[in-house]
Motif scaffolding. Sequence first.
Motif, PDB file in Angstrom:
ATOM      1  N   ALA A 380       3.048  -4.615   6.282  1.00  0.00           N
ATOM      2  CA  ALA A 380       2.480  -3.428   6.921  1.00  0.00           C
ATOM      3  C   ALA A 380       2.960  -2.161   6.215  1.00  0.00           C
ATOM      4  N   LYS A 381       4.216  -2.140   5.824  1.00  0.00           N
ATOM      5  CA  LYS A 381       4.767  -0.988   5.116  1.00  0.00           C
ATOM      6  C   LYS A 381       4.104  -0.809   3.760  1.00  0.00           C
ATOM      7  N   ARG A 382       3.868  -1.920   3.052  1.00  0.00           N
ATOM      8  CA  ARG A 382       3.236  -1.859   1.738  1.00  0.00           C
ATOM      9  C   ARG A 382       1.797  -1.369   1.857  1.00  0.00           C
ATOM     10  N   LYS A 383       1.078  -1.814   2.886  1.00  0.00           N
ATOM     11  CA  LYS A 383      -0.310  -1.357   3.071  1.00  0.00           C
ATOM     12  C   LYS A 383      -0.347   0.139   3.345  1.00  0.00           C
ATOM     13  N   ASN A 384       0.665   0.630   4.026  1.00  0.00           N
ATOM     14  CA  ASN A 384       0.730   2.068   4.310  1.00  0.00           C
ATOM     15  C   ASN A 384       0.990   2.874   3.049  1.00  0.00           C
ATOM     16  N   GLU A 385       1.683   2.254   2.091  1.00  0.00           N
ATOM     17  CA  GLU A 385       2.065   2.953   0.878  1.00  0.00           C
ATOM     18  C   GLU A 385       0.991   2.915  -0.212  1.00  0.00           C
ATOM     19  N   VAL A 386       0.128   1.884  -0.145  1.00  0.00           N
ATOM     20  CA  VAL A 386      -0.869   1.697  -1.202  1.00  0.00           C
ATOM     21  C   VAL A 386      -1.938   2.786  -1.134  1.00  0.00           C
TER      22      VAL A 386
END
Length: 386
Positions: A380-386
Motif C-alpha cells: 500500500a505504501k509503494r502504491k502511494n509512492e508510485v
Amino acid sequence: MDYDFLCPVANELLDEIRNLNSQTIGAQLKVHSEISGIPEIEDVQVAIFGVRENRRSNSGSSAPVFTEIRRSFYSLYPGNWGLRLADLGDIEAGATAEDTYFAVQLLVERLVKEDVIPVILGGSQDLVYAQYRAYDKLDQMVNLVNVDKKFDLGDADKAISNESFVGKIVVDKPYNLFNYTTVGYQTYFNSQEEIELMERLFFEAYRLGGVTSDLSLMEPIFRNANLVSMDLGAIDSASLQSGVYNSPNGFNGREICALARYAGISDKVSSFGIYEYQRELGSLANMLVAQIVWYFIEGVNYRSNENTISAKKEFIKYQVPIDDEILVFFKSPRSGRWWIEIPFLSTVNTKLKRHTLLPCSEEDYIEACNQVIPERWYKAKRKNEV
C-alpha cells in the motif's frame, strides 16, 4: 425511482409470494412488479437486481434468467435484521454490451449515492467493469476484491471479456483503482506472466489453500474493499452439483458464504456482485447463490460503523519502531479489530484521504513487534509512492 431499462420480477413469482409464510424474505421485501412498478428506495438499505448479459463470456452460454435464484431466496427466513430490502427486477441486455454496462453503471451509481447497497446478480463477469465505473463520479479511489480462481487481467489491448476486465479497469481513464485483490486464486489457472504482473502492480493475491486454511485472515481484506465481486467458478463443482463448472477444487458452500458475510460486515463495501451465473445451473446451485446473498445481508445487518470520525476517536494507538520506520497501529475497543496507518503523500494522490488506515489483523501487529513489516502495508505504501 424511474429507470425504464429495469424489467419487473416474473408474475409467476409474485403469485408464489402470496402463498409464502408471512415471515419469509419474499413476503417482506419490496418487489418490482408490472402493476406497482419500481419500488421507492428511501427506506431501503439493500437492493437486489439481475443483469441478463452474457455476450462477452468466453463460455458462449446463453443469457441468464434469475427466476430460480429468486424462488430460493424468497423462501428463506431473514435473521434478526433491522434492514429493509428491495428487488428491483432485471436489467435486460441492451443493443450492445456497452449499453448494458451503461445501465448497470447508472443504477449502481444512483444506489450508492442514496446509501443503498446494490447486490448484483450477473451473467458474465465483465459486468464488474460497469460496477467499477459507477464510482467515477464519487471522487474516491476504490479497492476491488474479487473472489475468483483467476486474476482476469487478460490483454488490455484486446476487446473486454469476462476473463480480461481487470486489465481494462487498470488502463482505462479515469483512474480510480487503488488496489485489486484476488481471493482464492488457483495457480494452474493463471499464467506466470499474469502472476508477475500482479506483483509489479503491487496488487494482492491469496491462493485457495492459504485462504481455506484460515478464512478469518480474509476479514481485513474485505474490510478494506469498496466493491466486491464473486465468480461462481471459484466454487468447487461438488458444492454446485452442476456440470457447468467442472473444477474439483474451489471454495465449498460454507466457505463462500463466510466470505460473503465478511464482505457484508465491512463498513466500506458499498456494492456486491455475484457473476458467471448460468441458467443451466441446477436447484442446489440456485439455493447456494441465494444463501450467499443471505449471508452478505446478514453481514450488512451487523456492521460496526467504525468507519466514522467519532468511532476512530475511540481507537487505541500503538507505535512499533522497525528499522527507520515507526509503524502506527490502531485497535477498536468496540470490535477488537485492527488497522495500520499508511503514510499519506498529499502531493501524489489527492483522492487517497480515505485510505490512510489500512485494515489488518492482530497477527500483523504481533509480527511487527517481532520486527517483521506486514506485506500489505509495504504494498500500500509503494502504491502511494508510485
